[in-house]
Write a protein that holds these residues in place. Sequence first.
Motif, PDB file in Angstrom:
ATOM      1  N   HIS A   1       0.854  -1.188   0.000  1.00 13.11           N
ATOM      2  CA  HIS A   1       0.000   0.000   0.000  1.00 13.11           C
ATOM      3  C   HIS A   1       0.888   1.236   0.000  1.00 13.11           C
ATOM      4  CE1 HIS A   1      -2.712  -3.096   1.560  1.00 13.11           C
ATOM      5  NE2 HIS A   1      -3.586  -2.444   0.827  1.00 13.11           N
ATOM      6  N   PHE A   2       0.373   2.299  -0.604  1.00  8.83           N
ATOM      7  CA  PHE A   2       1.107   3.556  -0.679  1.00  8.83           C
ATOM      8  C   PHE A   2       0.238   4.653  -0.094  1.00  8.83           C
ATOM      9  CE2 PHE A   2       2.451   7.537  -2.530  1.00  8.83           C
ATOM     10  CZ  PHE A   2       3.824   7.455  -2.474  1.00  8.83           C
ATOM     11  N   TYR A   3       0.789   5.400   0.858  1.00  6.80           N
ATOM     12  CA  TYR A   3       0.079   6.511   1.503  1.00  6.80           C
ATOM     13  C   TYR A   3       0.669   7.816   0.995  1.00  6.80           C
ATOM     14  CZ  TYR A   3      -1.520   9.717   5.140  1.00  6.80           C
ATOM     15  OH  TYR A   3      -2.082  10.770   5.813  1.00  6.80           O
ATOM     16  N   CYS A   4      -0.188   8.656   0.389  1.00  6.04           N
ATOM     17  CA  CYS A   4       0.267   9.963  -0.098  1.00  6.04           C
ATOM     18  C   CYS A   4       0.232  10.955   1.054  1.00  6.04           C
ATOM     19  CB  CYS A   4      -0.604  10.452  -1.246  1.00  6.04           C
ATOM     20  SG  CYS A   4      -0.067  12.071  -1.867  1.00  6.04           S
ATOM     21  N   GLU A   5       1.378  11.512   1.351  1.00  2.00           N
ATOM     22  CA  GLU A   5       1.502  12.453   2.465  1.00  2.00           C
ATOM     23  C   GLU A   5       0.885  13.807   2.157  1.00  2.00           C
ATOM     24  OE1 GLU A   5       5.757  11.944   2.659  1.00  2.00           O
ATOM     25  OE2 GLU A   5       5.565  10.751   4.502  1.00  2.00           O
ATOM     26  N   ARG A   6       0.556  14.042   0.903  1.00  3.01           N
ATOM     27  CA  ARG A   6      -0.043  15.327   0.529  1.00  3.01           C
ATOM     28  C   ARG A   6      -1.572  15.252   0.510  1.00  3.01           C
ATOM     29  NH1 ARG A   6       2.931  18.015  -4.182  1.00  3.01           N
ATOM     30  NH2 ARG A   6       4.475  18.191  -2.529  1.00  3.01           N
TER      31      ARG A   6
ATOM     32  N   THR B   1      -4.826   6.476   0.406  1.00  2.00           N
ATOM     33  CA  THR B   1      -4.073   5.232   0.456  1.00  2.00           C
ATOM     34  C   THR B   1      -4.390   4.452  -0.810  1.00  2.00           C
ATOM     35  OG1 THR B   1      -4.172   5.188   2.864  1.00  2.00           O
ATOM     36  CG2 THR B   1      -3.657   3.116   1.763  1.00  2.00           C
ATOM     37  N   PHE B   2      -3.348   3.972  -1.493  1.00  2.00           N
ATOM     38  CA  PHE B   2      -3.499   3.264  -2.759  1.00  2.00           C
ATOM     39  C   PHE B   2      -3.032   1.825  -2.616  1.00  2.00           C
ATOM     40  CE2 PHE B   2      -2.722   7.706  -3.617  1.00  2.00           C
ATOM     41  CZ  PHE B   2      -3.662   8.026  -4.579  1.00  2.00           C
TER      42      PHE B   2
ATOM     43  N   PRO C   1       1.315  10.207  -7.838  1.00  2.00           N
ATOM     44  CA  PRO C   1       1.485  10.879  -9.137  1.00  2.00           C
ATOM     45  C   PRO C   1       0.559  12.079  -9.336  1.00  2.00           C
ATOM     46  CG  PRO C   1       1.390   8.505  -9.427  1.00  2.00           C
ATOM     47  CD  PRO C   1       1.075   8.780  -7.988  1.00  2.00           C
ATOM     48  N   ASP C   2      -0.692  12.013  -8.842  1.00  2.00           N
ATOM     49  CA  ASP C   2      -1.612  13.142  -8.989  1.00  2.00           C
ATOM     50  C   ASP C   2      -1.093  14.381  -8.272  1.00  2.00           C
ATOM     51  OD1 ASP C   2      -3.371  11.588 -10.439  1.00  2.00           O
ATOM     52  OD2 ASP C   2      -4.702  11.191  -8.742  1.00  2.00           O
ATOM     53  N   CYS C   3      -0.519  14.198  -7.089  1.00  2.00           N
ATOM     54  CA  CYS C   3      -0.030  15.337  -6.297  1.00  2.00           C
ATOM     55  C   CYS C   3       1.309  15.879  -6.802  1.00  2.00           C
ATOM     56  CB  CYS C   3       0.093  14.947  -4.822  1.00  2.00           C
ATOM     57  SG  CYS C   3      -1.514  14.707  -4.034  1.00  2.00           S
ATOM     58  N   GLN C   4       2.037  15.077  -7.576  1.00  3.36           N
ATOM     59  CA  GLN C   4       3.321  15.525  -8.107  1.00  3.36           C
ATOM     60  C   GLN C   4       3.136  16.484  -9.279  1.00  3.36           C
ATOM     61  OE1 GLN C   4       6.390  12.598  -8.790  1.00  3.36           O
ATOM     62  NE2 GLN C   4       5.518  11.292  -7.183  1.00  3.36           N
TER      63      GLN C   4
END
Length: 140
Positions: free
Chosen positions: A96-101, A105-106, A136-139
């Motif tokens: 799982h990947f958690y976006c800090e921005r 959670t993906f 990727p969306d937040c980048q």
Amino acid sequence: MLNQQECEQLLLEHGIKPTANRIVIVKTLADAENPMSLTELEYKILSIDKSGVFRALTLFREHHLVHVIEDGGDGVRYELCRSHSDHEHDDDQHVHFYCERCHRTFCISDVPIPAVQLPQGYQLHSINYMAKGICPDCQS
């Protein structure tokens, strides 16, 4: 996405009696793009109160129908487990990947969880593999 009959079958495979509420919760989790928090499920399913959703999730967890994921923040998220029984072994564990921005959670299904060799005497029941960073969306 699962239809009602597939939701019922999944519940039965995990030793859970299909009820109208349980089917709705399974379908909502199956249709979700990302693991969902209890609050998100509550808002998505207005016909079932918070305690009803929580009781179903607790039952699903006991029967290995949901994965419970510490989301990298201070919450817990749930996702439908795609294993085919209520036994302890989950055949769909993934990273799982958690976006800090954006705090989403993906599921990263194509990255396997590395094998963990524990010292003698330890018994492994589950692994929660969480990577953190920027999605990727937040980048962009």
